[in-house]
Scaffold this motif. Structure first.
Motif, PDB file in Angstrom:
ATOM      1  N   TYR A 121      17.718  19.490  17.960  1.00  9.85           N
ATOM      2  CA  TYR A 121      16.850  20.158  18.930  1.00  9.85           C
ATOM      3  C   TYR A 121      15.459  19.525  18.945  1.00  9.85           C
ATOM      4  N   GLU A 122      14.782  19.667  20.060  1.00  6.95           N
ATOM      5  CA  GLU A 122      13.350  19.455  20.098  1.00  6.95           C
ATOM      6  C   GLU A 122      12.740  20.797  19.696  1.00  6.95           C
ATOM      7  N   VAL A 123      11.594  20.763  19.032  1.00  9.99           N
ATOM      8  CA  VAL A 123      10.981  22.002  18.550  1.00  9.99           C
ATOM      9  C   VAL A 123       9.493  21.992  18.848  1.00  9.99           C
ATOM     10  N   PHE A 124       9.024  23.102  19.390  1.00  9.38           N
ATOM     11  CA  PHE A 124       7.591  23.292  19.589  1.00  9.38           C
ATOM     12  C   PHE A 124       7.170  24.460  18.717  1.00  9.38           C
ATOM     13  N   VAL A 125       6.222  24.209  17.797  1.00  9.38           N
ATOM     14  CA  VAL A 125       5.707  25.264  16.935  1.00  9.38           C
ATOM     15  C   VAL A 125       4.418  25.791  17.560  1.00  9.38           C
ATOM     16  N   LEU A 126       4.433  27.070  17.878  1.00  9.84           N
ATOM     17  CA  LEU A 126       3.281  27.700  18.525  1.00  9.84           C
ATOM     18  C   LEU A 126       2.135  27.879  17.533  1.00  9.84           C
ATOM     19  N   PRO A 127       0.905  27.869  18.014  1.00 10.47           N
ATOM     20  CA  PRO A 127      -0.226  28.073  17.106  1.00 10.47           C
ATOM     21  C   PRO A 127      -0.279  29.511  16.598  1.00 10.47           C
ATOM     22  N   ARG A 128      -0.908  29.689  15.461  1.00  8.62           N
ATOM     23  CA  ARG A 128      -1.071  31.031  14.882  1.00  8.62           C
ATOM     24  C   ARG A 128      -2.132  31.786  15.684  1.00  8.62           C
ATOM     25  N   LEU A 129      -1.780  32.978  16.098  1.00  6.24           N
ATOM     26  CA  LEU A 129      -2.710  33.863  16.799  1.00  6.24           C
ATOM     27  C   LEU A 129      -2.806  35.166  16.022  1.00  6.24           C
ATOM     28  N   SER A 130      -3.867  35.916  16.283  1.00  2.94           N
ATOM     29  CA  SER A 130      -3.908  37.260  15.715  1.00  2.94           C
ATOM     30  C   SER A 130      -2.814  38.074  16.404  1.00  2.94           C
ATOM     31  N   VAL A 131      -2.401  39.149  15.787  1.00  3.51           N
ATOM     32  CA  VAL A 131      -1.357  39.983  16.372  1.00  3.51           C
ATOM     33  C   VAL A 131      -1.776  40.445  17.762  1.00  3.51           C
ATOM     34  N   TRP A 132      -3.006  40.904  17.911  1.00  4.46           N
ATOM     35  CA  TRP A 132      -3.450  41.420  19.209  1.00  4.46           C
ATOM     36  C   TRP A 132      -3.591  40.322  20.241  1.00  4.46           C
ATOM     37  N   ASP A 133      -3.983  39.122  19.844  1.00  6.17           N
ATOM     38  CA  ASP A 133      -4.013  38.014  20.803  1.00  6.17           C
ATOM     39  C   ASP A 133      -2.606  37.692  21.291  1.00  6.17           C
ATOM     40  N   GLY A 134      -1.633  37.735  20.398  1.00  7.02           N
ATOM     41  CA  GLY A 134      -0.247  37.500  20.784  1.00  7.02           C
ATOM     42  C   GLY A 134       0.262  38.576  21.733  1.00  7.02           C
ATOM     43  N   ILE A 135      -0.028  39.830  21.424  1.00  7.45           N
ATOM     44  CA  ILE A 135       0.378  40.938  22.289  1.00  7.45           C
ATOM     45  C   ILE A 135      -0.249  40.781  23.666  1.00  7.45           C
ATOM     46  N   ASN A 136      -1.530  40.463  23.709  1.00  4.36           N
ATOM     47  CA  ASN A 136      -2.207  40.311  24.999  1.00  4.36           C
ATOM     48  C   ASN A 136      -1.703  39.101  25.771  1.00  4.36           C
ATOM     49  N   ALA A 137      -1.323  38.034  25.071  1.00  5.87           N
ATOM     50  CA  ALA A 137      -0.736  36.867  25.748  1.00  5.87           C
ATOM     51  C   ALA A 137       0.568  37.264  26.434  1.00  5.87           C
ATOM     52  N   VAL A 138       1.382  38.071  25.768  1.00  6.00           N
ATOM     53  CA  VAL A 138       2.634  38.539  26.374  1.00  6.00           C
ATOM     54  C   VAL A 138       2.334  39.449  27.564  1.00  6.00           C
ATOM     55  N   ARG A 139       1.317  40.295  27.427  1.00  4.95           N
ATOM     56  CA  ARG A 139       0.960  41.185  28.547  1.00  4.95           C
ATOM     57  C   ARG A 139       0.576  40.387  29.797  1.00  4.95           C
ATOM     58  N   VAL A 140      -0.113  39.268  29.607  1.00  4.68           N
ATOM     59  CA  VAL A 140      -0.488  38.429  30.746  1.00  4.68           C
ATOM     60  C   VAL A 140       0.761  37.870  31.431  1.00  4.68           C
ATOM     61  N   LEU A 141       1.765  37.504  30.638  1.00  2.00           N
ATOM     62  CA  LEU A 141       3.002  36.926  31.189  1.00  2.00           C
ATOM     63  C   LEU A 141       3.978  37.969  31.736  1.00  2.00           C
ATOM     64  N   PHE A 142       3.860  39.209  31.309  1.00  2.00           N
ATOM     65  CA  PHE A 142       4.853  40.237  31.606  1.00  2.00           C
ATOM     66  C   PHE A 142       5.183  40.380  33.092  1.00  2.00           C
ATOM     67  N   PRO A 143       4.221  40.289  34.000  1.00  2.00           N
ATOM     68  CA  PRO A 143       4.578  40.416  35.424  1.00  2.00           C
ATOM     69  C   PRO A 143       5.523  39.314  35.929  1.00  2.00           C
ATOM     70  N   ARG A 144       5.644  38.232  35.173  1.00  2.51           N
ATOM     71  CA  ARG A 144       6.543  37.141  35.551  1.00  2.51           C
ATOM     72  C   ARG A 144       7.935  37.306  34.951  1.00  2.51           C
TER      73      ARG A 144
END
Length: 175
Positions: free
Chosen positions: A148-171
């Motif tokens: 496989y090709e692998v992309f390792v995501l950067p470490r975010l705070s829990v709340w930054d990760g939650i908010n990143a998902v919230r931004v994407l959720f409408p898609r």
């Protein structure tokens, strides 16, 4: 709407008593089959309700003309989770989901292959770069060795990760 009463012949009466004693919103969801406003403490309740109201649940189907990606949440003391997704136009199709506990990458490799999706790229959380003390290889290296090709995501705070998902959720469109 589906609810346990539709399957009463196969369920124990004690199970119904447990469901009847749940808090109101959980009782409506799990006993009566009503979507409701979510479970107390759930992070994405509003976003899931919007997806339901907008018809973005139960409509995602695999399209072999587009690549499929496996997005991991690697669990060490809890479950490892894989979401199978496709990015088509401006939508993110959540096709499938798998979770298990206490298994190594070879197990998840078999699961990926058994799904029948054309998965070439895996997304790992930041801990995908962690080494396994028994092999001295990273989780990323195990996946690379499996082809496989692998992309390792950067470490975010829990709340930054939650908010990143919230931004994407409408898609998101969910199967």
């Amino acid at each position: 709407y589906l609810n346990p009463k539709d399957n009463a012949d196969n369920l124990d009466e004690a199970y119904f008593k447990i469901l009847e004693n749940l808090p109101k919103e959980e009782r409506e969801r799990f006993l009566l089959g009503l979507w409701g406003s979510g479970v107390a403490g759930a992070i994405y309740t509003e976003e899931l309700n919007a997806a339901q109201n907008e018809g973005r649940i139960a409509t995602a189907k695999y399209n072999p003309d587009f690549p499929c990606y496996a997005v991991f949440d690697i669990g060490t003391f809890d479950a490892t989770v894989i979401w199978f997704v496709q990015f088509i136009d401006d939508k993110i199709f959540i096709l499938d989901f798998y979770q298990n506990t206490g298994r190594g990458f070879p197990h998840y490799d078999e699961v990926i292959k058994s799904k029948g999706y054309n998965v070439k790229l895996l997304f790992f959380p930041h801990d995908g770069a962690n080494k396994d003390w028994s092999t001295d290889n990273t989780r990323r290296e195990a996946a690379l060795t499996a082809g496989y090709e692998v992309f390792v995501l950067p470490r975010l705070s829990v709340w930054d990760g939650i908010n990143a998902v919230r931004v994407l959720f409408p898609r998101f469109v969910f199967d």
